[in-house]
Design a protein around this motif. Structure first.
Motif, PDB file in Angstrom:
ATOM      1  N   ALA A  28      -7.558   2.248  -2.723  1.00  0.00           N
ATOM      2  CA  ALA A  28      -8.243   1.430  -1.722  1.00  0.00           C
ATOM      3  C   ALA A  28      -9.304   2.221  -0.965  1.00  0.00           C
ATOM      4  O   ALA A  28     -10.217   1.640  -0.391  1.00  0.00           O
ATOM      5  CB  ALA A  28      -7.226   0.855  -0.734  1.00  0.00           C
ATOM      6  N   GLY A  29      -9.163   3.549  -0.962  1.00  0.00           N
ATOM      7  CA  GLY A  29     -10.093   4.397  -0.228  1.00  0.00           C
ATOM      8  C   GLY A  29      -9.333   5.498   0.472  1.00  0.00           C
ATOM      9  O   GLY A  29      -8.147   5.718   0.214  1.00  0.00           O
ATOM     10  N   ASP A  79     -10.534  -3.594   8.823  1.00  0.00           N
ATOM     11  CA  ASP A  79     -11.233  -3.389   7.558  1.00  0.00           C
ATOM     12  C   ASP A  79     -10.349  -3.740   6.368  1.00  0.00           C
ATOM     13  O   ASP A  79     -10.796  -4.362   5.404  1.00  0.00           O
ATOM     14  CB  ASP A  79     -11.700  -1.935   7.461  1.00  0.00           C
ATOM     15  CG  ASP A  79     -12.464  -1.655   6.176  1.00  0.00           C
ATOM     16  OD1 ASP A  79     -13.491  -2.307   5.945  1.00  0.00           O
ATOM     17  OD2 ASP A  79     -12.025  -0.781   5.401  1.00  0.00           O
ATOM     18  N   LEU A  80      -9.073  -3.365   6.420  1.00  0.00           N
ATOM     19  CA  LEU A  80      -8.171  -3.624   5.299  1.00  0.00           C
ATOM     20  C   LEU A  80      -7.853  -5.108   5.144  1.00  0.00           C
ATOM     21  O   LEU A  80      -7.690  -5.600   4.034  1.00  0.00           O
ATOM     22  CB  LEU A  80      -6.866  -2.844   5.480  1.00  0.00           C
ATOM     23  CG  LEU A  80      -6.881  -1.356   5.143  1.00  0.00           C
ATOM     24  CD1 LEU A  80      -5.515  -0.742   5.418  1.00  0.00           C
ATOM     25  CD2 LEU A  80      -7.285  -1.115   3.696  1.00  0.00           C
ATOM     26  N   ARG A  87     -12.333   4.410   4.288  1.00  0.00           N
ATOM     27  CA  ARG A  87     -11.806   3.212   4.923  1.00  0.00           C
ATOM     28  C   ARG A  87     -11.590   3.402   6.412  1.00  0.00           C
ATOM     29  O   ARG A  87     -11.468   2.427   7.161  1.00  0.00           O
ATOM     30  CB  ARG A  87     -10.483   2.797   4.271  1.00  0.00           C
ATOM     31  CG  ARG A  87     -10.594   2.460   2.810  1.00  0.00           C
ATOM     32  CD  ARG A  87     -11.654   1.412   2.510  1.00  0.00           C
ATOM     33  NE  ARG A  87     -11.379   0.121   3.070  1.00  0.00           N
ATOM     34  CZ  ARG A  87     -10.815  -0.891   2.400  1.00  0.00           C
ATOM     35  NH1 ARG A  87     -10.452  -0.716   1.139  1.00  0.00           N
ATOM     36  NH2 ARG A  87     -10.632  -2.053   2.971  1.00  0.00           N
ATOM     37  N   GLY A  88     -11.504   4.641   6.859  1.00  0.00           N
ATOM     38  CA  GLY A  88     -11.308   4.899   8.279  1.00  0.00           C
ATOM     39  C   GLY A  88     -11.573   6.355   8.602  1.00  0.00           C
ATOM     40  O   GLY A  88     -11.372   7.240   7.759  1.00  0.00           O
ATOM     41  N   VAL A  94      -8.565   7.537   4.311  1.00  0.00           N
ATOM     42  CA  VAL A  94      -8.626   7.625   5.763  1.00  0.00           C
ATOM     43  C   VAL A  94      -8.782   9.108   6.101  1.00  0.00           C
ATOM     44  O   VAL A  94      -7.920   9.916   5.732  1.00  0.00           O
ATOM     45  CB  VAL A  94      -7.354   7.065   6.420  1.00  0.00           C
ATOM     46  CG1 VAL A  94      -7.427   7.211   7.938  1.00  0.00           C
ATOM     47  CG2 VAL A  94      -7.148   5.612   6.033  1.00  0.00           C
ATOM     48  N   LEU A 108      -3.675   4.068  -0.562  1.00  0.00           N
ATOM     49  CA  LEU A 108      -4.553   4.435   0.537  1.00  0.00           C
ATOM     50  C   LEU A 108      -4.372   5.935   0.780  1.00  0.00           C
ATOM     51  O   LEU A 108      -3.301   6.378   1.198  1.00  0.00           O
ATOM     52  CB  LEU A 108      -4.202   3.635   1.800  1.00  0.00           C
ATOM     53  CG  LEU A 108      -5.084   3.874   3.022  1.00  0.00           C
ATOM     54  CD1 LEU A 108      -6.530   3.418   2.740  1.00  0.00           C
ATOM     55  CD2 LEU A 108      -4.534   3.137   4.241  1.00  0.00           C
ATOM     56  N   LEU A 155      -9.562   0.329  11.264  1.00  0.00           N
ATOM     57  CA  LEU A 155      -8.983   0.456   9.928  1.00  0.00           C
ATOM     58  C   LEU A 155      -8.201  -0.805   9.554  1.00  0.00           C
ATOM     59  O   LEU A 155      -8.333  -1.328   8.442  1.00  0.00           O
ATOM     60  CB  LEU A 155      -8.071   1.684   9.872  1.00  0.00           C
ATOM     61  CG  LEU A 155      -7.214   1.851   8.609  1.00  0.00           C
ATOM     62  CD1 LEU A 155      -8.099   1.993   7.375  1.00  0.00           C
ATOM     63  CD2 LEU A 155      -6.285   3.056   8.761  1.00  0.00           C
ATOM     64  N   GLU A 167      -2.002  -1.006  -4.189  1.00  0.00           N
ATOM     65  CA  GLU A 167      -3.135  -0.114  -3.953  1.00  0.00           C
ATOM     66  C   GLU A 167      -2.628   1.176  -3.305  1.00  0.00           C
ATOM     67  O   GLU A 167      -1.583   1.189  -2.655  1.00  0.00           O
ATOM     68  CB  GLU A 167      -4.173  -0.755  -3.032  1.00  0.00           C
ATOM     69  CG  GLU A 167      -4.889  -1.965  -3.608  1.00  0.00           C
ATOM     70  CD  GLU A 167      -5.979  -2.480  -2.680  1.00  0.00           C
ATOM     71  OE1 GLU A 167      -7.061  -1.853  -2.628  1.00  0.00           O
ATOM     72  OE2 GLU A 167      -5.733  -3.490  -1.986  1.00  0.00           O
ATOM     73  N   ALA A 210     -14.188   5.276  -1.406  1.00  0.00           N
ATOM     74  CA  ALA A 210     -14.757   4.750  -0.170  1.00  0.00           C
ATOM     75  C   ALA A 210     -14.014   5.280   1.051  1.00  0.00           C
ATOM     76  O   ALA A 210     -12.803   5.498   1.003  1.00  0.00           O
ATOM     77  CB  ALA A 210     -14.707   3.228  -0.186  1.00  0.00           C
ATOM     78  N   TYR A 222       0.848  -1.191   0.000  1.00  0.00           N
ATOM     79  CA  TYR A 222       0.000   0.000   0.000  1.00  0.00           C
ATOM     80  C   TYR A 222       0.889   1.248   0.000  1.00  0.00           C
ATOM     81  O   TYR A 222       1.785   1.379   0.839  1.00  0.00           O
ATOM     82  CB  TYR A 222      -0.884   0.061   1.245  1.00  0.00           C
ATOM     83  CG  TYR A 222      -1.946  -1.002   1.329  1.00  0.00           C
ATOM     84  CD1 TYR A 222      -3.202  -0.810   0.771  1.00  0.00           C
ATOM     85  CD2 TYR A 222      -1.697  -2.213   1.997  1.00  0.00           C
ATOM     86  CE1 TYR A 222      -4.188  -1.784   0.856  1.00  0.00           C
ATOM     87  CE2 TYR A 222      -2.677  -3.189   2.087  1.00  0.00           C
ATOM     88  CZ  TYR A 222      -3.917  -2.965   1.512  1.00  0.00           C
ATOM     89  OH  TYR A 222      -4.893  -3.936   1.604  1.00  0.00           O
TER      90      TYR A 222
END
Length: 265
Positions: free
Chosen positions: A163-164, A226-227, A188-189, A166, A135, A223, A133, A186, A4
């Motif tokens: 990935a989204g 979720d990942l 993610r956190g 934070v 983040l 977080l 990905e 999205a 990431y």
């Protein structure tokens, strides 16, 4: 191995803090994790994790061809592996970001988190290009979101999935849904604005170690869960290795107690 690139177009939004605490949470939960400081001009991941960058080779040395990644890896908190950046200005010019792929090829871990530099330059774009990905990290402020949107666009241009995002320094009034709409990615956190974050950074200890009961710590655990899909991370449960260590310690203590009883009878 999943790589990431943790990125943001704006500095000071909590990118390094996210790398440090997400990495420490994963490592403490039994996920073999390496964090790499690829902020070649202003890297400070080592300080947040209590690692001395002068105590051996650094990422700069690896990218300059003077050392291997194995030479540069240090042991950080909670079993986290750390590749620190050099804080010497002279090392900046010798480091070639184009060698990041070769550096990653030398690593053997479940998860690699790359702390990238802010802004848009060869130094910051190369990690986005080679990662699996991206983040994103951003505060809810409009200026930070605008810069983060540019980073998202760059990731799309180099064809690396996002990935989204934070979202850091949130308050009960923060409209997190509007952040998702603005960035079209999205969430993610959501990391709350928590004084424990800056206190841990000053102490050179990850937040998840320095303040395990803090609201921001709970958010980083969510977080991580979720990942990875590992729900035990959200609960802060020890890894199997930690359980085994505890069992070994208990067995050793029982042996000592039994020996003392035999000696004193």
């Amino acid at each position: 191995m999943r790589v990431y690139a943790v990125a943001s177009g704006k500095g000071g939004v909590g990118k390094t803090t996210t790398v440090a605490n997400l990495g420490a949470t994963l490592a403490a939960g039994g996920h073999e994790t390496v964090v790499v400081d690829a902020d070649l001009g202003m890297g400070n991941l080592a300080g947040v994790l209590g690692v001395d960058p002068d105590d051996g080779p650094t990422v700069h040395d690896v990218l300059a061809g003077r050392a291997t990644a194995g030479d540069a890896v240090r042991e950080g908190p909670s079993g986290l592996s750390v590749l620190p950046a050099s804080d010497a200005l002279d090392d900046f010019g010798a480091a070639n970001p184009g060698n990041l792929t070769a550096l990653l090829d030398q690593l053997d871990a479940e998860t690699v988190l790359i702390d990238t530099s802010a802004g848009l330059s060869h130094d910051s774009v190369e990690p986005l290009r080679i990662a699996d990905e991206v983040l994103l990290v951003s505060t809810p402020e409009q200026g930070a979101l605008g810069d983060t949107a540019k980073t998202r666009d760059v990731a799309e241009r180099v064809e690396t999935p996002v990935a989204g995002v934070v979202v850091t320094r949130t308050t009960p009034e923060t409209d997190v849904a509007s952040v998702a709409d603005r960035l079209d990615v999205a969430i993610r956190g959501s990391i709350p604005d928590d004084p424990a974050v800056s206190a841990a950074a000053e102490a050179g200890v990850p937040l998840v170690v320095d303040a395990p009961g803090a609201p921001a710590t709970a958010a980083y655990r969510r977080l991580a869960a979720d990942l990875t899909g590992d729900e035990s991370l959200d609960r802060g449960e020890p890894s199997d290795d930690d359980d085994a260590t505890a069992a070994d310690d208990a067995a050793t203590e029982d042996e000592r107690t039994g020996f003392l009883r035999w000696l004193l009878r």
